[in-house]
Design a protein around this motif. Sequence first.
Motif, PDB file in Angstrom:
ATOM      1  N   GLY A 169       0.783  -1.230   0.000  1.00  0.00           N
ATOM      2  CA  GLY A 169       0.000   0.000   0.000  1.00  0.00           C
ATOM      3  C   GLY A 169       0.808   1.270   0.000  1.00  0.00           C
ATOM      4  N   THR A 170       2.107   1.163  -0.228  1.00  0.00           N
ATOM      5  CA  THR A 170       2.957   2.335  -0.329  1.00  0.00           C
ATOM      6  C   THR A 170       3.690   2.309  -1.669  1.00  0.00           C
ATOM      7  OG1 THR A 170       4.732   1.175   0.840  1.00  0.00           O
ATOM      8  CG2 THR A 170       3.275   2.575   2.156  1.00  0.00           C
ATOM      9  N   VAL A 171       4.296   3.442  -2.038  1.00  0.00           N
ATOM     10  CA  VAL A 171       4.980   3.571  -3.322  1.00  0.00           C
ATOM     11  C   VAL A 171       6.459   3.797  -3.068  1.00  0.00           C
ATOM     12  CG1 VAL A 171       5.121   4.846  -5.495  1.00  0.00           C
ATOM     13  CG2 VAL A 171       2.899   4.554  -4.359  1.00  0.00           C
ATOM     14  N   PRO A 172       7.329   2.875  -3.494  1.00  0.00           N
ATOM     15  CA  PRO A 172       8.765   3.056  -3.267  1.00  0.00           C
ATOM     16  C   PRO A 172       9.262   4.385  -3.845  1.00  0.00           C
ATOM     17  CG  PRO A 172       8.312   0.833  -4.068  1.00  0.00           C
ATOM     18  CD  PRO A 172       7.031   1.599  -4.185  1.00  0.00           C
ATOM     19  N   GLY A 173       9.994   5.121  -3.046  1.00  0.00           N
ATOM     20  CA  GLY A 173      10.545   6.395  -3.496  1.00  0.00           C
ATOM     21  C   GLY A 173       9.625   7.579  -3.325  1.00  0.00           C
ATOM     22  N   VAL A 174       8.369   7.325  -2.927  1.00  0.00           N
ATOM     23  CA  VAL A 174       7.421   8.418  -2.674  1.00  0.00           C
ATOM     24  C   VAL A 174       6.864   8.231  -1.266  1.00  0.00           C
ATOM     25  CG1 VAL A 174       5.342   9.640  -3.411  1.00  0.00           C
ATOM     26  CG2 VAL A 174       6.821   8.537  -5.117  1.00  0.00           C
ATOM     27  N   GLU A 175       7.423   8.926  -0.322  1.00  0.00           N
ATOM     28  CA  GLU A 175       6.952   8.800   1.056  1.00  0.00           C
ATOM     29  C   GLU A 175       5.577   9.431   1.228  1.00  0.00           C
ATOM     30  OE1 GLU A 175       9.763  10.418   3.768  1.00  0.00           O
ATOM     31  OE2 GLU A 175      11.447   9.216   3.019  1.00  0.00           O
ATOM     32  N   ARG A 176       4.848   8.898   2.203  1.00  0.00           N
ATOM     33  CA  ARG A 176       3.557   9.439   2.634  1.00  0.00           C
ATOM     34  C   ARG A 176       2.478   9.392   1.547  1.00  0.00           C
ATOM     35  NH1 ARG A 176       4.454  12.351   7.457  1.00  0.00           N
ATOM     36  NH2 ARG A 176       6.119  11.225   8.541  1.00  0.00           N
ATOM     37  N   LEU A 177       2.605   8.442   0.632  1.00  0.00           N
ATOM     38  CA  LEU A 177       1.531   8.167  -0.321  1.00  0.00           C
ATOM     39  C   LEU A 177       1.049   6.754  -0.045  1.00  0.00           C
ATOM     40  CD1 LEU A 177      -0.266   8.744  -2.767  1.00  0.00           C
ATOM     41  CD2 LEU A 177       1.635   8.019  -4.242  1.00  0.00           C
ATOM     42  N   TYR A 178      -0.243   6.604   0.246  1.00  0.00           N
ATOM     43  CA  TYR A 178      -0.811   5.328   0.680  1.00  0.00           C
ATOM     44  C   TYR A 178      -1.933   4.936  -0.280  1.00  0.00           C
ATOM     45  CZ  TYR A 178       1.721   6.919   4.761  1.00  0.00           C
ATOM     46  OH  TYR A 178       2.693   7.397   5.606  1.00  0.00           O
ATOM     47  N   LEU A 179      -1.800   3.756  -0.863  1.00  0.00           N
ATOM     48  CA  LEU A 179      -2.739   3.319  -1.898  1.00  0.00           C
ATOM     49  C   LEU A 179      -3.868   2.491  -1.304  1.00  0.00           C
ATOM     50  CD1 LEU A 179      -0.176   2.255  -4.641  1.00  0.00           C
ATOM     51  CD2 LEU A 179      -1.286   4.480  -4.333  1.00  0.00           C
ATOM     52  N   VAL A 180      -5.074   2.755  -1.783  1.00  0.00           N
ATOM     53  CA  VAL A 180      -6.255   1.986  -1.368  1.00  0.00           C
ATOM     54  C   VAL A 180      -7.084   1.661  -2.606  1.00  0.00           C
ATOM     55  CG1 VAL A 180      -6.402   2.984   0.959  1.00  0.00           C
ATOM     56  CG2 VAL A 180      -7.581   4.103  -0.947  1.00  0.00           C
ATOM     57  N   GLY A 181      -7.936   0.655  -2.484  1.00  0.00           N
ATOM     58  CA  GLY A 181      -8.819   0.305  -3.586  1.00  0.00           C
ATOM     59  C   GLY A 181      -8.945  -1.194  -3.736  1.00  0.00           C
ATOM     60  N   PRO A 182      -9.853  -1.657  -4.587  1.00  0.00           N
ATOM     61  CA  PRO A 182     -10.054  -3.101  -4.763  1.00  0.00           C
ATOM     62  C   PRO A 182      -8.863  -3.807  -5.374  1.00  0.00           C
ATOM     63  CG  PRO A 182     -11.262  -1.859  -6.433  1.00  0.00           C
ATOM     64  CD  PRO A 182     -10.740  -0.859  -5.445  1.00  0.00           C
ATOM     65  N   PHE A 183      -7.954  -3.045  -5.969  1.00  0.00           N
ATOM     66  CA  PHE A 183      -6.751  -3.610  -6.594  1.00  0.00           C
ATOM     67  C   PHE A 183      -5.621  -3.787  -5.600  1.00  0.00           C
ATOM     68  CE2 PHE A 183      -7.857   0.728  -7.781  1.00  0.00           C
ATOM     69  CZ  PHE A 183      -6.996   1.450  -6.957  1.00  0.00           C
ATOM     70  N   GLN A 184      -5.823  -3.362  -4.355  1.00  0.00           N
ATOM     71  CA  GLN A 184      -4.844  -3.564  -3.292  1.00  0.00           C
ATOM     72  C   GLN A 184      -5.262  -4.775  -2.448  1.00  0.00           C
ATOM     73  OE1 GLN A 184      -2.453  -0.675  -4.632  1.00  0.00           O
ATOM     74  NE2 GLN A 184      -1.968  -1.754  -2.756  1.00  0.00           N
ATOM     75  N   TYR A 185      -4.361  -5.261  -1.604  1.00  0.00           N
ATOM     76  CA  TYR A 185      -4.666  -6.359  -0.684  1.00  0.00           C
ATOM     77  C   TYR A 185      -5.817  -5.954   0.239  1.00  0.00           C
ATOM     78  CZ  TYR A 185      -4.045  -9.597   3.241  1.00  0.00           C
ATOM     79  OH  TYR A 185      -4.247 -10.533   4.220  1.00  0.00           O
ATOM     80  N   PRO A 186      -6.761  -6.850   0.546  1.00  0.00           N
ATOM     81  CA  PRO A 186      -6.836  -8.263   0.154  1.00  0.00           C
ATOM     82  C   PRO A 186      -7.543  -8.504  -1.171  1.00  0.00           C
ATOM     83  CG  PRO A 186      -8.527  -7.803   1.756  1.00  0.00           C
ATOM     84  CD  PRO A 186      -7.767  -6.526   1.579  1.00  0.00           C
ATOM     85  N   GLY A 187      -8.086  -7.445  -1.792  1.00  0.00           N
ATOM     86  CA  GLY A 187      -8.725  -7.619  -3.092  1.00  0.00           C
ATOM     87  C   GLY A 187     -10.089  -6.965  -3.125  1.00  0.00           C
ATOM     88  N   GLY A 188     -10.837  -7.287  -4.203  1.00  0.00           N
ATOM     89  CA  GLY A 188     -12.143  -6.677  -4.399  1.00  0.00           C
ATOM     90  C   GLY A 188     -13.170  -7.175  -3.407  1.00  0.00           C
TER      91      GLY A 188
END
Length: 523
Positions: A477-496
Amino acid sequence: MSQAYDVVAIGSGHNGLVAAAYLAAAGKKVLVLERNEWFGGGVVTKPLTVPGFRHDQHSMAHIFIQGNPLLRNDDLGLKSRFGLRYAFPECPMMSVFEDGSTLALFRDRERSVTEIAKFSQKDAEQFRRLSETAAGFMPMLLGGLYSPPAPVGASNALMDQSREGRELWRMMQMSIHDLLEEWFEHPKVQMHFARIAGENLCSPDEAATGFGVFVFLGFLEMFGFGVAIGGSGELTRALIDCIKAHGGEVIASADVARVTVRNGRAASVVTSDGREYEARDGVIGSIHPHDLGKMVEGVDPWVVKTAERTRITSPGCITVHTALNEPLKFRTHDPVRAVMIELLPNDYNLLRQGFDDLRYGGFARHPLVGVGSLSLHDPSRAPDGKAVMHAWDYVTYDHPEGRSWDDAKEDYARVMLNHMGKFIENLDAGNIIAKHVDSPVDMERTSSSFRRGDLHGVAATTYQSNAWRPTPELGRGTVPGVERLYLVGPFQYPGGGVFGAGRAAAMTMFDDLNLDFGKVSKG
């Protein structure tokens, strides 16, 4: 001139709202930006047909979120303070076969055993074993689904240390069909459970789908299928009320174009009309992997490349919502009052071949229709005596005959309704007041997460699962090289599906900000 907040969330899908709500409860100044005129992404209820009828446009039943401490412990008071209520019908799922026979699954294990015994006494005993095994997995699942995923290598190494772990790993790699052939002998019992894989938009012959049977059954018996009173969108409403009660803001018609990065850290978001919102502590982004490189400045080219090559599921969803003069009448001897009703052929191979048809770009030879009529369980969905129906099927994003889905969707809706007439006796012009159809193209327009009509964002393949969902680089849920950006959504763990998985993103943010998650979590 930019406006400053502690946390800015891109998109008002339920995962982003969950993460934002935890941060707001911790005292952070939170802003949620939504590109649509309405909130909720896939968790939304609308009057799609005629006034007085409330339809869940996408998500219908809330299953896996029931085990999330967000609801299980009522972490944020969504139930006790903000009025979120659920009904839990005793029969979450039923298969109705073309010959009028039925097979129901109940929250009461022994009632399900009796149902399966109608087809095979041996399968009934096997089901009891399967159910007990699924219940044994639940502590592990509840301990891992709502927090950041464990690394894939470490998980595999741990499983390899014991006989039980190795057997678990084996089942996780099997197709649901291969697993069911080991457990059950009757084709209809096999088909009933195989249809579970289909709800993940994949064939029962797809590798690494087998463990889904245990997950599905374990949740079905422990929690049931939650039917939100007033509509699926009540979860969205309660989350927004929670955010606002803690001083947060939620704004519609704010299409985010990019995330600015300064000194390797997400600093602000900019909308397509030029508004800029500073994010002092972090950005929560419902950013599809295919859009990451377009929306976020300076992401490593390898991270962008692997994100862009994530695979979308071949079939997408097409849904038909109807307002009905009276409840559905099924051509069965048994009453049909389940939350999810699967309309199945008599021949199991027709189900399997239907997914093959889709894989090769055609229509399924036997439509893969599921039905819900939640006014049976929540009368507030329709006027007295009347009903709503939600039917779903799978088709390819590119129409098999080269037509535009905007022109063809009503024709396919008639195909679905005609097929459903084999199972339902009153699905005719006299009962259908009005209908609304969403094609895979409409799904994609609704939310950028639903790429090509895939409710789960990206395919649930082995290499896009667990801590590798959607990619090994982005899986936590994070982006390497970009601190403090947190990813959410059905495409992230655990899934849809409705997991409330934004809780995991919130936990990561709390750690990064040196906040005590225990102060807002009861679990």
